[in-house]
Design an enzyme around this catalytic site. Structure first.
Site, short mmCIF file in Angstrom:
data_model
loop_
_atom_site.label_atom_id
_atom_site.label_comp_id
_atom_site.label_asym_id
_atom_site.label_seq_id
_atom_site.Cartn_x
_atom_site.Cartn_y
_atom_site.Cartn_z
N TYR A 190 -0.57 -3.99 10.16
CA TYR A 190 -0.52 -2.76 9.73
C TYR A 190 0.76 -2.89 8.25
CZ TYR A 190 -1.46 2.88 8.38
OH TYR A 190 -1.51 3.41 8.03
N LYS A 209 -6.53 -0.77 7.52
CA LYS A 209 -6.88 0.38 7.99
C LYS A 209 -7.79 0.31 9.15
CE LYS A 209 -3.96 3.48 6.39
NZ LYS A 209 -3.45 4.37 6.26
N GLU A 262 -8.48 5.66 0.83
CA GLU A 262 -7.32 5.31 0.55
C GLU A 262 -6.53 4.56 -1.23
OE1 GLU A 262 -6.04 5.27 3.89
OE2 GLU A 262 -4.48 5.02 3.50
N ALA A 294 6.14 15.54 -4.00
CA ALA A 294 4.68 16.68 -4.64
C ALA A 294 3.31 15.74 -4.70
CB ALA A 294 4.94 17.72 -5.08
N GLY A 295 3.35 14.58 -4.40
CA GLY A 295 2.35 14.01 -4.57
C GLY A 295 1.32 14.22 -4.11
N ALA A 307 0.47 12.81 -1.08
CA ALA A 307 1.14 13.15 0.36
C ALA A 307 1.57 14.80 0.26
CB ALA A 307 1.46 11.74 0.88
N ASN A 358 6.61 4.99 2.73
CA ASN A 358 6.63 4.06 3.36
C ASN A 358 6.53 2.94 2.27
OD1 ASN A 358 6.05 4.74 6.36
ND2 ASN A 358 3.72 5.11 5.89
N1 LIG Z 1 4.04 8.36 7.01
C1 LIG Z 1 2.19 8.63 6.43
O1 LIG Z 1 1.54 8.51 7.07
C2 LIG Z 1 1.90 8.66 4.58
C3 LIG Z 1 0.50 8.50 4.32
C4 LIG Z 1 0.47 8.79 3.34
C5 LIG Z 1 2.02 8.38 1.65
N2 LIG Z 1 2.81 8.22 2.72
C6 LIG Z 1 3.94 7.46 1.72
O2 LIG Z 1 4.58 8.93 1.09
C7 LIG Z 1 4.93 8.54 -0.37
C8 LIG Z 1 3.92 9.27 -1.79
O3 LIG Z 1 2.41 8.80 -1.33
P1 LIG Z 1 1.39 9.46 -2.57
O4 LIG Z 1 -0.23 9.40 -1.89
O5 LIG Z 1 1.73 11.40 -2.34
O6 LIG Z 1 2.45 8.98 -3.94
P2 LIG Z 1 1.81 9.96 -5.07
O7 LIG Z 1 2.11 8.70 -5.84
O8 LIG Z 1 0.90 10.49 -5.18
O9 LIG Z 1 3.60 10.68 -4.99
C9 LIG Z 1 4.42 10.63 -5.28
C10 LIG Z 1 5.75 11.62 -5.15
O10 LIG Z 1 6.76 11.65 -5.82
C11 LIG Z 1 7.27 12.13 -6.43
N3 LIG Z 1 8.62 11.59 -7.19
C12 LIG Z 1 8.72 9.94 -7.64
N4 LIG Z 1 9.90 10.15 -7.55
C13 LIG Z 1 10.91 10.86 -7.51
C14 LIG Z 1 11.79 12.28 -7.60
N5 LIG Z 1 13.36 10.91 -7.18
N6 LIG Z 1 12.15 12.99 -7.09
C15 LIG Z 1 11.53 13.88 -6.36
N7 LIG Z 1 9.62 13.17 -6.28
C16 LIG Z 1 10.14 12.10 -6.87
C17 LIG Z 1 6.17 11.84 -7.92
O11 LIG Z 1 6.40 12.26 -9.20
C18 LIG Z 1 4.69 12.30 -6.79
O12 LIG Z 1 4.39 13.19 -7.46
C19 LIG Z 1 3.94 6.70 -0.08
O13 LIG Z 1 5.69 6.12 -0.01
C20 LIG Z 1 3.60 7.17 0.77
O14 LIG Z 1 3.82 5.24 1.30
C21 LIG Z 1 2.51 8.08 3.64
O1 LIG Z 2 -1.08 3.66 5.29
C1 LIG Z 2 0.02 3.79 5.83
O2 LIG Z 2 1.24 3.10 7.14
C2 LIG Z 2 0.66 5.39 5.95
C3 LIG Z 2 0.01 5.35 4.58
O3 LIG Z 2 -1.91 5.74 3.84
C4 LIG Z 2 0.67 5.69 3.65
O4 LIG Z 2 0.03 5.08 2.27
O5 LIG Z 2 2.04 5.40 3.10
MN LIG Z 3 -2.21 5.35 1.92
#
Ligand SMILES: NC(=O)c1ccc[n+]([C@@H]2O[C@H](COP(=O)([O-])OP(=O)(O)OC[C@H]3O[C@@H](n4cnc5c(N)ncnc54)[C@H](O)[C@@H]3O)[C@@H](O)[C@H]2O)c1
Ligand SMILES: O=C(O)C[C@H](O)C(=O)O
Ligand SMILES: [Mn+2]
EC number: 4.1.1.101
Length: 546
Positions: A96, A169, A240, A297-298, A300, A409
């Site tokens: 993973y 996953k 996902e 603010a995407g 997640a 990530n």
């Molecule tokens: N730990 C976890 O369980 C987990 C879960 C989901 C997502 N994530 C991580 O969170 C991150 C975002 O995922 P997502 O699915 O929300 O993606 P997404 O593309 O929907 O959101 C990312 C957001 O970040 C913004 N962004 C980009 N550059 C920026 C900057 N310089 N300043 C401020 N904002 C900026 C984008 O405009 C967007 O709104 C990824 O790296 C993902 O791996 C982690």
């Molecule tokens: O896949 C992961 O490690 C967590 C999350 O779903 C992500 O998109 O970053």
């Molecule tokens: Mn994911």
């Protein structure tokens, strides 16, 4: 292929759901026509596991280790999960995140086998049903993880390569919660790709055209949903890594119609809330008093904000007051009601410029932290190193125990490293990271770092939903799942983590599943009668044995 070429014996050895390899007994070998097709010794699963683990350890890189494990997975699911059960914390980062990210980037070069995945092509909606049927091959599918790979982790668009996240996953689902691996199906929706590197790669295996959008895309997704509904009536559908402009739309369209959830929105929301609740049980703080900055603010970031807001409301805060406690920062800076290009999800959390004397200066995280003095700062921005020493120390000057979760990530995209956060705040920060982090030794204290990855929650959540035959995944279930982790960590220990360790994943996934199933039954969402929730969960659990 001629019938005679595929013998029954070869079928058995090539079918990972039934293959036992050298563990087939002499009686089984005789019965199945396997006599002479295996060496003489009959091994136990323990012996097979020991042998395979030694081989695993001989592999140097993460990708080599993953490749080895995928081959074992392809050959013999029972043995793979038996071995993974013995080494969950060690294998998680390999099958993973983060190694799955490398495998997605190099999917074309190291392509081995589709691992029973279903590949749907946007160019052939007429093949959706046949594809799902072929991939399921008569199996009783209860769980699908589907991705269109437009937003793989924080790495953007990876086209068909993203199928590996669906596979990864699902591996975690079985290792953590015990879903029968023959009842799951990874699905890739290949809608094209806008990734230039892939488009120019002669080895690229997916559709070589730009992503299809609009009605054609949504009609295709709908065709997929309708087919799964008729083919797999007991299904839980897990979405996902869809792109920011589609993930929430799709969830909203189907969440009141079928049993479904989006992991990046809801799985992430509940693990982050669980981490915050863990942190608050250390500080004896209240959710109602928190001020939250989400950076990025995407999908997640907004999902997390909604889950925390739901918790504030449950704690008695009015919706209006709760909204005031959130400060969402994206590329444009702090999000105001007049900010351009807001997503529908972002619009729910904007502020008025009149609330600030220096509103026009709030275009950086640094300025926002100074202005709003958050108690909680979450990173889902995909921007590495953006939680700088200055910003973190500024935050720590306003709050005794800042709660800081850099969650982007894979590893290379994290907003900060756990060890830096501990050092910069002199051990005060309560930290959780997206990928696994080693303990941090600082001034004689060992700080354990929780992993705020949705993998801590979705296996228990999904398993509880399936075991209880729930018709929906709703807010009450999600809230209960978040709270299920409370009490597992000894929060009185110095340096305690805010979330339980992955070494205990199987145990707490079971707890989450039971809490979720109870919530389903309490709400009368179960499709089949359930008298004993714990028994329903226990009966559903698959264990790897011959
Ligand atoms: N730990 C976890 O369980 C987990 C879960 C989901 C997502 N994530 C991580 O969170 C991150 C975002 O995922 P997502 O699915 O929300 O993606 P997404 O593309 O929907 O959101 C990312 C957001 O970040 C913004 N962004 C980009 N550059 C920026 C900057 N310089 N300043 C401020 N904002 C900026 C984008 O405009 C967007 O709104 C990824 O790296 C993902 O791996 C982690
Ligand atoms: O896949 C992961 O490690 C967590 C999350 O779903 C992500 O998109 O970053
Ligand atoms: Mn994911």
């Amino acid at each position: 292929m001629e019938e005679s070429i595929m013998t029954k014996a070869q079928d058995m050895l090539n079918n990972p759901f039934v293959n036992k390899g050298t563990a087939f007994t002499m009686e089984e070998r005789r019965e199945l026509g396997l006599v002479g097709m295996l060496p003489a010794q009959v091994q136990t699963i323990e012996e097979q596991a020991t042998q395979n683990y030694a081989q695993y350890l001989s592999k140097e890189s993460g990708l080599e280790k993953r490749h080895f494990l995928m081959e074992l997975f392809n050959e013999n699911r029972t043995l793979f999960f038996y071995l993974m059960g013995q080494h969950v914390a060690e294998f998680m980062p390999v099958v993973y995140d983060p190694v799955v990210a490398d495998s997605i980037e190099q999917y074309n070069e190291i392509y081995v086998n589709p691992q029973n995945a279903a590949f749907l092509s946007i160019d052939h909606p007429e093949d959706i049903e046949a594809t799902l049927k072929n991939a399921a091959a008569g199996r009783d599918i209860r769980l699908v993880v589907v991705t269109d790979a437009e937003g793989i982790l924080g790495m953007g668009d990876w086209g068909v390569n993203g199928v590996d996240i669906a596979i990864g996953k699902l591996m975690v689902y079985t290792a953590a919660a015990g879903i029968d691996p023959s009842q799951v199906l990874p699905v890739s929706i290949d809608a094209g790709t806008n990734n230039e590197t892939l488009m120019n790669d002669p080895l690229y295996l997916g559709n070589k055209h730009a992503r299809v959008t609009g009605d054609k895309y949504y009609d295709f997704v709908d065709g997929f949903v309708q087919s799964t509904k008729s083919l797999f009536p007991e299904l839980l559908l897990h979405w996902e890594d869809f792109g920011r402009s589609n993930a929430a739309n799709i969830l909203e369209k189907y969440q009141n119609d079928i049993t479904t959830f989006n992991d990046d929105i809801q799985g992430t929301g509940i693990v982050v809330l669980a981490g915050i609740l863990g942190a608050l049980s250390i500080t004896k703080g209240s959710i109602a008093d928190q001020t939250i900055v989400t950076y990025g603010a995407g999908t997640a970031g907004v999902g997390i904000a909604n889950q925390i807001m739901d918790e504030m409301k449950r704690a008695g805060v009015s919706e209006e007051d709760a909204r005031k406690r959130f400060f969402l920062v994206d590329k444009q800076g702090l999000l105001f009601d007049d900010t351009e290009d807001l997503t529908p999800g972002q619009k729910e959390f904007t502020h008025k410029r009149s609330e600030f004397a220096n509103a026009d200066e709030l275009t950086t995280l640094e300025a926002v932290v100074t202005a709003v003095q958050p108690t909680v700062m979450i990173g889902t921005s995909t921007q590495p190193g953006t939680f700088t020493k200055e910003i973190v120390q500024d935050m720590a000057s306003y709050v005794e125990r800042p709660i800081i979760f850099p969650l982007s990530n894979p590893t290379k995209l994290a907003e900060a490293k756990a060890e830096d956060l501990i050092e910069w705040t002199d051990g005060k920060a309560l930290v959780a990271t997206g990928i696994p982090a080693d303990n941090v030794e600082y001034k004689g204290v060992t700080y354990q770092i929780g992993q705020a990855n949705n993998a801590l929650m979705y296996p228990g959540l999904g398993f509880g939903i399936i075991a209880s035959t729930s018709s929906r995944v709703n807010g009450e279930i999600l809230s209960q799942a978040s709270h299920a982790l409370g009490g597992i960590v000894d929060t009185t220990a110095v340096g305690a983590a805010v979330l339980p360790p992955v070494t205990h994943l199987a145990e707490f996934s079971q707890t989450i599943a039971e809490v979720v199933a109870q919530s389903v039954v309490d709400q009368k969402l179960n499709k089949e009668a359930i008298t004993d929730v714990k028994k329903a969960v226990a009966d559903m659990k698959w264990t790897p044995k011959y």
